[in-house]
Design an enzyme around this catalytic site. Structure first.
Site, short mmCIF file in Angstrom:
data_model
loop_
_atom_site.label_atom_id
_atom_site.label_comp_id
_atom_site.label_asym_id
_atom_site.label_seq_id
_atom_site.Cartn_x
_atom_site.Cartn_y
_atom_site.Cartn_z
N ASN A 16 0.94 -1.28 -0.11
CA ASN A 16 0.05 0.12 0.18
C ASN A 16 0.73 1.20 0.15
O ASN A 16 1.81 1.34 0.64
CB ASN A 16 -1.02 0.11 1.04
CG ASN A 16 -0.48 -0.17 2.41
OD1 ASN A 16 0.56 -1.19 2.81
ND2 ASN A 16 -1.14 0.13 3.53
N GLU A 68 -3.02 -4.68 -3.49
CA GLU A 68 -3.36 -5.46 -4.44
C GLU A 68 -3.44 -4.85 -5.65
O GLU A 68 -2.96 -5.26 -6.81
CB GLU A 68 -4.56 -6.06 -4.24
CG GLU A 68 -4.92 -6.95 -2.73
CD GLU A 68 -5.24 -5.98 -1.69
OE1 GLU A 68 -4.60 -4.88 -1.59
OE2 GLU A 68 -6.07 -6.45 -1.09
N CYS A 72 -3.95 0.76 -2.69
CA CYS A 72 -3.87 -0.70 -1.86
C CYS A 72 -2.83 -1.49 -2.50
O CYS A 72 -2.57 -1.39 -3.94
CB CYS A 72 -5.28 -1.53 -1.93
SG CYS A 72 -6.22 -0.63 -0.92
N CYS A 121 -10.65 -3.33 -4.44
CA CYS A 121 -9.68 -4.21 -4.92
C CYS A 121 -10.50 -5.56 -5.50
O CYS A 121 -9.96 -6.23 -6.36
CB CYS A 121 -8.63 -4.50 -3.69
SG CYS A 121 -7.35 -3.44 -3.38
N CYS A 148 -10.09 -5.23 0.20
CA CYS A 148 -11.24 -4.44 0.41
C CYS A 148 -11.91 -4.47 -0.84
O CYS A 148 -11.69 -4.76 -1.94
CB CYS A 148 -10.53 -2.78 0.38
SG CYS A 148 -10.22 -2.17 -1.24
N GLU A 200 0.27 5.25 0.73
CA GLU A 200 -0.44 6.24 1.09
C GLU A 200 -0.35 7.45 0.59
O GLU A 200 1.06 8.01 -0.08
CB GLU A 200 -0.81 6.11 2.40
CG GLU A 200 -1.24 4.60 2.96
CD GLU A 200 -1.48 4.53 4.53
OE1 GLU A 200 -1.12 5.49 5.15
OE2 GLU A 200 -2.06 3.58 4.86
N1 THU Z 1 -5.22 -1.75 2.30
C1 THU Z 1 -4.87 -2.41 1.27
O1 THU Z 1 -3.61 -2.01 1.03
N2 THU Z 1 -5.28 -3.60 0.87
C2 THU Z 1 -6.61 -3.94 1.14
O2 THU Z 1 -7.16 -4.68 0.53
C3 THU Z 1 -7.16 -3.11 2.25
C4 THU Z 1 -6.50 -1.98 2.90
C5 THU Z 1 -4.52 -0.50 2.71
C6 THU Z 1 -5.05 0.68 2.42
C7 THU Z 1 -4.50 1.67 3.58
O3 THU Z 1 -3.17 2.05 3.05
C8 THU Z 1 -4.49 0.63 4.76
O4 THU Z 1 -4.59 -0.61 4.31
C9 THU Z 1 -5.29 1.03 5.68
O5 THU Z 1 -6.66 0.82 5.23
#
Ligand code: THU
Length: 125
Positions: free
Chosen positions: A42, A55, A53, A88, A85, A44
């Site tokens: 991820n 994925e 994210c 994704c 999520c 940000e």
């Molecule tokens: N996140 C992912 O990388 N993949 C997911 O499927 C769920 C959430 C990340 C997004 C964010 O940077 C952190 O997790 C907290 O939500």
């Protein structure tokens, strides 16, 4: 590549997550039919909605290298089983509705499912 090896790549890459806002690192490893693996974390941003994210990073890397046939993705985060999520799930469904998903944690436990099962009655073309 077996499940544990793919999970280990996702565990390993997770250290590169850029997540100063959530402090919630996620690692992903996507296995393609040709045997290549593309990893993602991820990434940000201070503008929250621009965060991406793990994925989707892994999938975008693979597609931009010409891959179009996907077998399995391992996703790791600090949860019982790291569940992708909704965004994704939709993005992965577009390219690989029958993709196997290994939802794991850093201890190496995981649960197996598919994108089709994670996104029933999906909107698709
Ligand atoms: N996140 C992912 O990388 N993949 C997911 O499927 C769920 C959430 C990340 C997004 C964010 O940077 C952190 O997790 C907290 O939500």
């Amino acid at each position: 590549m077996d499940d544990q090896a793919l999970l280990n790549l996702a565990i390993e890459v997770r250290k590169y997550a850029y997540c100063p806002y959530s402090n919630f690192p996620v690692g992903a490893a996507l296995l393609c039919a040709d045997g290549k693996v593309y990893t993602g974390v991820n990434v940000e941003n201070v503008v929250n909605s621009l965060s991406i994210c793990a994925e989707r990073i892994a999938l975008s890397k693979a597609i931009s290298e010409g891959e179009h046939d996907f077998v399995k993705i391992a996703v790791i985060c600090d949860a019982e089983h790291c569940q992708p999520c909704g965004a994704c799930r939709q993005v992965l469904y577009e390219h690989a509705p029958d993709l196997e998903v290994l939802m794991g944690n850093p201890q190496g436990d995981f649960k197996r499912t598919t994108i089709r099962d994670l996104l029933p009655e999906a909107f698709s073309r």
